[in-house]
Design a protein around this motif. Structure first.
Motif, PDB file in Angstrom:
ATOM      1  N   GLY A 124       0.992  -1.143   0.001  1.00 21.71           N
ATOM      2  CA  GLY A 124      -0.022   0.332  -0.242  1.00 21.71           C
ATOM      3  C   GLY A 124       1.061   1.147   0.451  1.00 21.71           C
ATOM      4  O   GLY A 124       0.624   2.099  -0.578  1.00 21.71           O
ATOM      5  N   MET A 125       2.377   0.804   0.935  1.00 19.70           N
ATOM      6  CA  MET A 125       2.849   2.136   0.895  1.00 19.70           C
ATOM      7  C   MET A 125       3.612   2.408  -0.549  1.00 19.70           C
ATOM      8  O   MET A 125       4.147   3.306  -1.042  1.00 19.70           O
ATOM      9  N   GLY A 126       3.571   1.372  -1.171  1.00 14.13           N
ATOM     10  CA  GLY A 126       4.813   1.374  -1.944  1.00 14.13           C
ATOM     11  C   GLY A 126       4.381   2.122  -3.325  1.00 14.13           C
ATOM     12  O   GLY A 126       4.790   2.651  -4.401  1.00 14.13           O
ATOM     13  N   ALA A 127       2.950   1.919  -3.470  1.00 16.68           N
ATOM     14  CA  ALA A 127       2.123   1.808  -4.402  1.00 16.68           C
ATOM     15  C   ALA A 127       2.125   3.659  -4.250  1.00 16.68           C
ATOM     16  O   ALA A 127       2.722   4.364  -4.809  1.00 16.68           O
ATOM     17  N   VAL A 128       1.884   4.284  -3.223  1.00 14.19           N
ATOM     18  CA  VAL A 128       2.309   5.635  -2.973  1.00 14.19           C
ATOM     19  C   VAL A 128       3.155   6.085  -3.552  1.00 14.19           C
ATOM     20  O   VAL A 128       3.187   7.244  -4.513  1.00 14.19           O
ATOM     21  N   TRP A 129       4.497   5.973  -3.149  1.00 16.16           N
ATOM     22  CA  TRP A 129       5.772   6.064  -4.067  1.00 16.16           C
ATOM     23  C   TRP A 129       6.291   5.481  -5.432  1.00 16.16           C
ATOM     24  O   TRP A 129       6.414   6.531  -6.123  1.00 16.16           O
ATOM     25  N   ILE A 130       5.412   4.580  -6.099  1.00 15.61           N
ATOM     26  CA  ILE A 130       4.944   4.248  -7.568  1.00 15.61           C
ATOM     27  C   ILE A 130       4.676   5.420  -8.111  1.00 15.61           C
ATOM     28  O   ILE A 130       4.981   5.948  -8.695  1.00 15.61           O
ATOM     29  N   GLY A 131       2.833   5.290  -7.331  1.00  9.31           N
ATOM     30  CA  GLY A 131       2.756   6.860  -8.427  1.00  9.31           C
ATOM     31  C   GLY A 131       3.160   7.940  -8.026  1.00  9.31           C
ATOM     32  O   GLY A 131       3.741   9.204  -9.818  1.00  9.31           O
ATOM     33  N   LEU A 132       4.350   8.072  -6.467  1.00  9.43           N
ATOM     34  CA  LEU A 132       4.816   9.921  -6.923  1.00  9.43           C
ATOM     35  C   LEU A 132       6.223   9.393  -7.924  1.00  9.43           C
ATOM     36  O   LEU A 132       6.345  10.842  -7.909  1.00  9.43           O
ATOM     37  N   ALA A 133       7.093   7.800  -7.603  1.00  8.41           N
ATOM     38  CA  ALA A 133       8.364   8.374  -9.103  1.00  8.41           C
ATOM     39  C   ALA A 133       7.852   8.697 -10.139  1.00  8.41           C
ATOM     40  O   ALA A 133       8.439   9.043 -11.710  1.00  8.41           O
ATOM     41  N   VAL A 134       6.452   7.804 -10.942  1.00  9.12           N
ATOM     42  CA  VAL A 134       6.198   8.456 -11.781  1.00  9.12           C
ATOM     43  C   VAL A 134       5.230   9.174 -12.719  1.00  9.12           C
ATOM     44  O   VAL A 134       5.715  10.074 -13.386  1.00  9.12           O
ATOM     45  N   MET A 171      14.069  13.065 -26.383  1.00  5.70           N
ATOM     46  CA  MET A 171      15.175  12.843 -25.438  1.00  5.70           C
ATOM     47  C   MET A 171      14.786  13.512 -24.261  1.00  5.70           C
ATOM     48  O   MET A 171      14.577  12.456 -23.363  1.00  5.70           O
ATOM     49  N   PRO A 172      13.995  14.429 -24.212  1.00  8.82           N
ATOM     50  CA  PRO A 172      12.902  14.384 -22.065  1.00  8.82           C
ATOM     51  C   PRO A 172      12.276  13.413 -21.923  1.00  8.82           C
ATOM     52  O   PRO A 172      12.239  13.124 -20.868  1.00  8.82           O
ATOM     53  N   GLU A 173      11.795  12.704 -22.678  1.00  8.17           N
ATOM     54  CA  GLU A 173      10.752  11.444 -22.472  1.00  8.17           C
ATOM     55  C   GLU A 173      10.984  10.704 -21.758  1.00  8.17           C
ATOM     56  O   GLU A 173      10.540   9.402 -21.270  1.00  8.17           O
ATOM     57  N   THR A 174      12.581  10.379 -21.777  1.00  2.00           N
ATOM     58  CA  THR A 174      13.386   9.218 -21.127  1.00  2.00           C
ATOM     59  C   THR A 174      13.296   9.128 -20.011  1.00  2.00           C
ATOM     60  O   THR A 174      13.154   8.286 -19.538  1.00  2.00           O
ATOM     61  N   ILE A 175      13.183  10.277 -19.353  1.00  2.00           N
ATOM     62  CA  ILE A 175      13.277  10.803 -17.620  1.00  2.00           C
ATOM     63  C   ILE A 175      12.233   9.518 -17.098  1.00  2.00           C
ATOM     64  O   ILE A 175      11.866   8.733 -16.400  1.00  2.00           O
ATOM     65  N   ALA A 176      10.817   9.953 -18.146  1.00  2.00           N
ATOM     66  CA  ALA A 176       9.674   9.454 -17.848  1.00  2.00           C
ATOM     67  C   ALA A 176       9.914   8.204 -17.971  1.00  2.00           C
ATOM     68  O   ALA A 176       8.901   7.470 -17.061  1.00  2.00           O
ATOM     69  N   ILE A 177      10.348   7.216 -19.033  1.00  2.00           N
ATOM     70  CA  ILE A 177      10.484   6.499 -19.098  1.00  2.00           C
ATOM     71  C   ILE A 177      10.801   5.275 -18.108  1.00  2.00           C
ATOM     72  O   ILE A 177      10.834   4.218 -17.962  1.00  2.00           O
ATOM     73  N   PHE A 178      12.581   6.045 -17.764  1.00  2.00           N
ATOM     74  CA  PHE A 178      12.673   5.459 -16.690  1.00  2.00           C
ATOM     75  C   PHE A 178      12.185   5.968 -15.563  1.00  2.00           C
ATOM     76  O   PHE A 178      12.068   4.167 -14.380  1.00  2.00           O
ATOM     77  N   GLY A 179      11.178   5.783 -15.143  1.00  2.00           N
ATOM     78  CA  GLY A 179      10.076   6.606 -14.026  1.00  2.00           C
ATOM     79  C   GLY A 179       9.543   5.616 -13.608  1.00  2.00           C
ATOM     80  O   GLY A 179       9.263   4.773 -13.380  1.00  2.00           O
ATOM     81  N   LEU A 180       8.541   5.027 -15.128  1.00  2.00           N
ATOM     82  CA  LEU A 180       7.582   3.545 -14.899  1.00  2.00           C
ATOM     83  C   LEU A 180       8.477   2.537 -15.451  1.00  2.00           C
ATOM     84  O   LEU A 180       8.025   1.517 -14.598  1.00  2.00           O
ATOM     85  N   LEU A 181       9.728   2.144 -15.821  1.00  2.00           N
ATOM     86  CA  LEU A 181      10.757   1.218 -15.659  1.00  2.00           C
ATOM     87  C   LEU A 181      10.365   0.939 -14.124  1.00  2.00           C
ATOM     88  O   LEU A 181      10.252  -0.240 -13.170  1.00  2.00           O
ATOM     89  N   VAL A 182      11.427   1.687 -13.194  1.00  2.00           N
ATOM     90  CA  VAL A 182      11.438   1.239 -12.121  1.00  2.00           C
ATOM     91  C   VAL A 182      10.316   1.179 -11.006  1.00  2.00           C
ATOM     92  O   VAL A 182      10.113   0.504 -10.102  1.00  2.00           O
ATOM     93  N   GLY A 183       8.937   2.404 -11.691  1.00  2.00           N
ATOM     94  CA  GLY A 183       7.549   1.676 -11.089  1.00  2.00           C
ATOM     95  C   GLY A 183       7.542   0.385 -11.214  1.00  2.00           C
ATOM     96  O   GLY A 183       6.248  -0.052 -10.108  1.00  2.00           O
ATOM     97  N   ILE A 184       7.141  -0.291 -12.671  1.00  2.00           N
ATOM     98  CA  ILE A 184       6.870  -1.474 -12.990  1.00  2.00           C
ATOM     99  C   ILE A 184       7.583  -2.454 -12.462  1.00  2.00           C
ATOM    100  O   ILE A 184       7.436  -3.719 -11.442  1.00  2.00           O
ATOM    101  N   LEU A 185       9.014  -2.401 -12.264  1.00  2.00           N
ATOM    102  CA  LEU A 185      10.047  -3.289 -11.199  1.00  2.00           C
ATOM    103  C   LEU A 185       9.466  -3.174  -9.509  1.00  2.00           C
ATOM    104  O   LEU A 185       9.131  -3.780  -9.206  1.00  2.00           O
TER     105      LEU A 185
END
Length: 193
Positions: A124-134, A171-185
């Motif tokens: 539950g807490m992880g989901a909040v942080w995942i949402g924040l990271a993405v 190119m700036p979208e790469t940052i968002a892709i990293f956030g999505l990847l971390v969220g999925i992991l």
């Protein structure tokens, strides 16, 4: 304008933290079923943060690029297609926020009829942080809109630079892709996927 954006982001961040801390305080009471429901509320908060921040950022990026696209196509209507491709690129961050929200909801049993899924406090807490990271990495949509705007202006002067403009705009979208990847992991590690 930049100060207003920073202030809005700070207010959003503070509101998320307030809701997060309220969820933690209330999650300390009750039995396991109630605890799971409270943790599902945290998942919902994570979903709201992910789609809220990415959606707002994409809207700003689309507006920045769109205003340039309107100006160019007013004078050169034949460049509509090239301008449209560049203008819609900042929308992809909101797609990442939407995908994150859907995956979190599925993992918590909020979609697909899995209402018997028990969500632990870490998830539950992880989901909040995942949402924040993405969400926070999705703010790159604003910068992507600025690059798209400049690329659209360049296409208005020289239509042959459209492909290069797309490369610069992506190119700036790469940052968002990293956030999505971390969220999925993280979702995988927390058992939400």
């Amino acid at each position: 304008m930049i100060k207003k954006r920073k202030a809005a982001m700070m207010v959003l961040l503070l509101a998320a933290m307030f809701l997060f801390s309220a969820g933690i305080a209330s999650a300390q009471e009750g039995d396991e079923a109630t605890q799971s429901d409270q943790n599902k509320m945290l998942v919902i908060l994570g979903c709201a943060i992910a789609i809220g921040i990415t959606g707002i950022s994409s809207a700003i990026g689309l507006a920045l690029a769109g205003s340039s696209a309107i100006a160019v196509t007013a004078e050169k209507p034949n460049l509509f297609g090239k301008c449209l491709v560049l203008q819609v690129l900042p929308m992809t961050q909101s797609v990442y926020g939407l995908l994150t929200a859907i995956l979190l909801m599925m993992g918590a049993g909020l979609l697909g009829g899995g209402s018997d899924v028990v969500v632990g406090s870490l998830a539950g807490m992880g989901a909040v942080w995942i949402g924040l990271a993405v969400g926070l990495t999705g703010i790159s949509a604003i910068n992507q809109g600025m690059v798209a705007s400049a690329s659209i202006s360049a296409v208005g002067r020289n239509p042959d630079v459209a492909a290069r403009g797309i490369i610069f705009t992506v190119m700036p979208e790469t940052i968002a892709i990293f956030g999505l990847l971390v969220g999925i992991l993280l979702m995988t590690g927390l058992g939400l996927l």
